[in-house]
Enzyme design. Structure first.
Site, PDB file in Angstrom:
ATOM      1  N   SER A  96       0.817  -1.218   0.000  1.00  3.60           N
ATOM      2  CA  SER A  96       0.000   0.000   0.000  1.00  3.60           C
ATOM      3  C   SER A  96       0.848   1.265   0.000  1.00  3.60           C
ATOM      4  O   SER A  96       0.314   2.369   0.003  1.00  3.60           O
ATOM      5  CB  SER A  96      -0.915   0.009   1.226  1.00  3.60           C
ATOM      6  OG  SER A  96      -0.170   0.168   2.409  1.00  3.60           O
ATOM      7  N   THR A 239      -1.700   3.000   2.744  1.00  2.60           N
ATOM      8  CA  THR A 239      -1.160   4.258   3.280  1.00  2.60           C
ATOM      9  C   THR A 239      -0.482   4.105   4.635  1.00  2.60           C
ATOM     10  O   THR A 239      -0.861   3.259   5.430  1.00  2.60           O
ATOM     11  CB  THR A 239      -2.287   5.314   3.441  1.00  2.60           C
ATOM     12  OG1 THR A 239      -3.072   5.351   2.264  1.00  2.60           O
ATOM     13  CG2 THR A 239      -1.762   6.680   3.751  1.00  2.60           C
ATOM     14  N   THR A 257       1.718   7.022   0.444  1.00  3.00           N
ATOM     15  CA  THR A 257       0.812   5.969  -0.033  1.00  3.00           C
ATOM     16  C   THR A 257       1.029   5.671  -1.513  1.00  3.00           C
ATOM     17  O   THR A 257       1.527   6.522  -2.259  1.00  3.00           O
ATOM     18  CB  THR A 257      -0.654   6.422   0.162  1.00  3.00           C
ATOM     19  OG1 THR A 257      -1.524   5.324  -0.121  1.00  3.00           O
ATOM     20  CG2 THR A 257      -1.019   7.567  -0.757  1.00  3.00           C
ATOM     21  N   ARG A 267      -5.332   9.641 -10.622  1.00  4.45           N
ATOM     22  CA  ARG A 267      -6.204   9.805  -9.441  1.00  4.45           C
ATOM     23  C   ARG A 267      -5.337  10.165  -8.231  1.00  4.45           C
ATOM     24  O   ARG A 267      -4.310   9.554  -7.975  1.00  4.45           O
ATOM     25  CB  ARG A 267      -6.976   8.519  -9.175  1.00  4.45           C
ATOM     26  CG  ARG A 267      -7.848   8.522  -7.892  1.00  4.45           C
ATOM     27  CD  ARG A 267      -7.120   7.970  -6.678  1.00  4.45           C
ATOM     28  NE  ARG A 267      -7.983   7.864  -5.501  1.00  4.45           N
ATOM     29  CZ  ARG A 267      -7.550   7.575  -4.282  1.00  4.45           C
ATOM     30  NH1 ARG A 267      -6.269   7.355  -4.063  1.00  4.45           N
ATOM     31  NH2 ARG A 267      -8.377   7.497  -3.274  1.00  4.45           N
ATOM     32  N   THR A 290      -6.075   7.028   6.886  1.00  4.11           N
ATOM     33  CA  THR A 290      -5.948   5.975   5.875  1.00  4.11           C
ATOM     34  C   THR A 290      -7.361   5.599   5.442  1.00  4.11           C
ATOM     35  O   THR A 290      -8.330   5.937   6.102  1.00  4.11           O
ATOM     36  CB  THR A 290      -5.245   4.716   6.431  1.00  4.11           C
ATOM     37  OG1 THR A 290      -5.992   4.219   7.543  1.00  4.11           O
ATOM     38  CG2 THR A 290      -3.830   5.009   6.892  1.00  4.11           C
ATOM     39  N   GLY A 291      -7.440   4.834   4.357  1.00  8.53           N
ATOM     40  CA  GLY A 291      -8.749   4.428   3.849  1.00  8.53           C
ATOM     41  C   GLY A 291      -9.158   5.278   2.664  1.00  8.53           C
ATOM     42  O   GLY A 291      -8.307   5.895   2.011  1.00  8.53           O
TER      43      GLY A 291
HETATM   44  N1  GLY Z   1      -6.016   7.316   1.826  1.00  8.30           N
HETATM   45  C1  GLY Z   1      -5.234   7.027   0.714  1.00  8.30           C
HETATM   46  C2  GLY Z   1      -5.895   7.215  -0.571  1.00  8.30           C
HETATM   47  O1  GLY Z   1      -7.118   7.242  -0.646  1.00  8.30           O
HETATM   48  O2  GLY Z   1      -5.223   7.330  -1.570  1.00  8.30           O
END
Ligand code: GLY
Length: 397
Positions: A96, A239, A257, A267, A290-291
């Site tokens: 990640s 992340t 991340t 993105r 994170t998330g």
């Molecule tokens: N929280 C990391 C992302 O959405 O890229």
């Protein structure tokens, strides 16, 4: 999803809540998870602040020693957090972050990172960076060596090369095979065609299974399959955010991340957005996340949490307040909230810490959502405060 709808569900707006009320609703006595050795909760461990302190998401547990060593020697808090996350960026087994991160839909690893240095009120950030491994250090370099805060894409790559960073293929064999398996799961074009002796006429799942067997053709590769099937079912936004306060009360933070697995090229999530994935005010504290970054960007989570702490909330309550705003954006609709996971983490100037998770567990339903804390003795995992007293929906395959 079906399983989810059968479950008893507690949903409450926790705006203005206190940890005590969250614990009453979601206390460990009711813990539905089969966890042999329950972790301490944030409320249990953070009542008394302790400095120096460094925390991160759970995937930084093995890396916090590196940062704490710097803090104990009186080093700078930003040096400490960047040193800690560099361990994770360098780790090919964390898919990640950094080297070995899961790629975008075209098979290219694209990294995002940011940092803030509390004592000087400075920030740096990079987004959609390819072929550079240590993007938290790159964000710090933007902060230290330019008059800008954020550099993205090809410009960020060129800046990195000019500053002496190594140009590197970030795709490991495991993340390449994960990408191929994801493609086979989404398109018939990535399976043998009708002119192939390997063509399977039966159901599409047979064709997919046959392709998976062809890709994972050794015992070593087959050992990766359970994890890879999990990341295909739940594209991660892994992340690592990391934040520290030193003995004097100075504060810094960084977040790094590889972003959402299989994303559309370009993105950008919350991690490089100052005020969302990372925020520091040296008078108050720091926050990260994170998330699903899109949810955090919409509530400016990092800034929201620090402002809540400025008004007197504890780190855990400030994280729960941010989570309640995420839920509010969906009118607390549990079916919509069921489509993602998100975590917030915070420290304050006194050395108190806290974290909240949207769901009680990670996607591994036997694993309580947690974060990593090092307050001078030993790095350990601490339970997050869950906003929803439920395990996340959806079956990991
Ligand atoms: N929280 C990391 C992302 O959405 O890229």
């Amino acid at each position: 999803m079906e399983m989810w709808s059968r479950r008893k569900f507690f949903l409450t707006s926790l705006a203005g809540s206190a940890i005590a009320s969250a614990n009453k609703l979601f206390g460990r006595a009711m813990d539905p998870l089969n966890v042999a050795n329950p972790l301490p909760t944030a409320a249990e461990t953070a009542a008394q602040g302790k400095r120096p302190l460094i925390i991160s998401s759970a995937n930084g547990l093995h890396a916090l020693d590196r940062g704490m060593d710097i803090l104990k020697k009186g080093g700078d808090t930003l040096d400490a957090v960047v040193a800690a996350v560099t361990v994770v960026e360098d780790d090919p087994n964390d898919d990640s972050v950094g080297f070995g991160g899961l790629p975008n839909e075209e098979g290219e690893v694209e990294l995002d990172a940011s940092c803030m240095h509390g004592p000087t009120g400075r920030a740096g950030s990079v987004a959609s960076v390819r072929r550079i491994k240590n993007v938290s250090r790159l964000a710090k370099t933007v902060m230290e060596r330019t008059n800008h805060v954020m550099i993205v894409g090809e410009g960020a790559h060129r800046f990195a090369i000019d500053e002496g960073f190594e140009d590197l293929n970030l795709l490991t064999e495991r993340s390449r095979l994960a990408w191929l398996a994801w493609k086979a799961s989404t398109s018939f074009n990535w399976r043998p065609g009708i002119d192939s002796p390997k063509y399977v006429q039966k159901s599409s799942i047979d064709g997919y299974n046959q392709q998976i067997a062809a890709i994972f053709d050794t015992p070593e590769k087959r050992a990766w399959l359970p994890h890879i099937q999990n990341v295909i079912a739940h594209p991660p936004t892994g992340t690592i955010p990391c934040m520290a306060v030193d003995a004097k009360g100075d504060i810094s933070a960084t977040t790094t991340t590889s972003g959402l697995a299989w994303k559309i090229p370009g993105r950008v999530g919350d991690s490089p957005i100052i005020g969302a994935g990372c925020f520091v005010d040296n008078e108050v504290g720091a926050a990260g996340s994170t998330g699903k970054g899109e949810e955090n960007i919409k509530i400016a989570g990092g800034h929201t949490i620090v402002e809540m702490m400025r008004r007197g909330k504890s780190p855990s309550d400030a994280c729960l307040e941010a989570m309640s705003r995420v839920a509010h954006n969906y009118k607390n609709d549990k079916k919509k909230l069921a489509t993602f996971h998100i975590f917030f983490y915070a420290i304050n100037k006194n050395g108190q810490h806290g974290a909240a998770s949207l769901w009680r567990s990670t996607y591994d339903k036997n694993k309580h959502a947690s974060y990593a804390v090092h307050d001078g003795t030993q790095a350990r995992l601490v339970e997050t405060i869950p906003f929803l007293d439920e395990v996340p929906p959806g079956e990991p395959s």
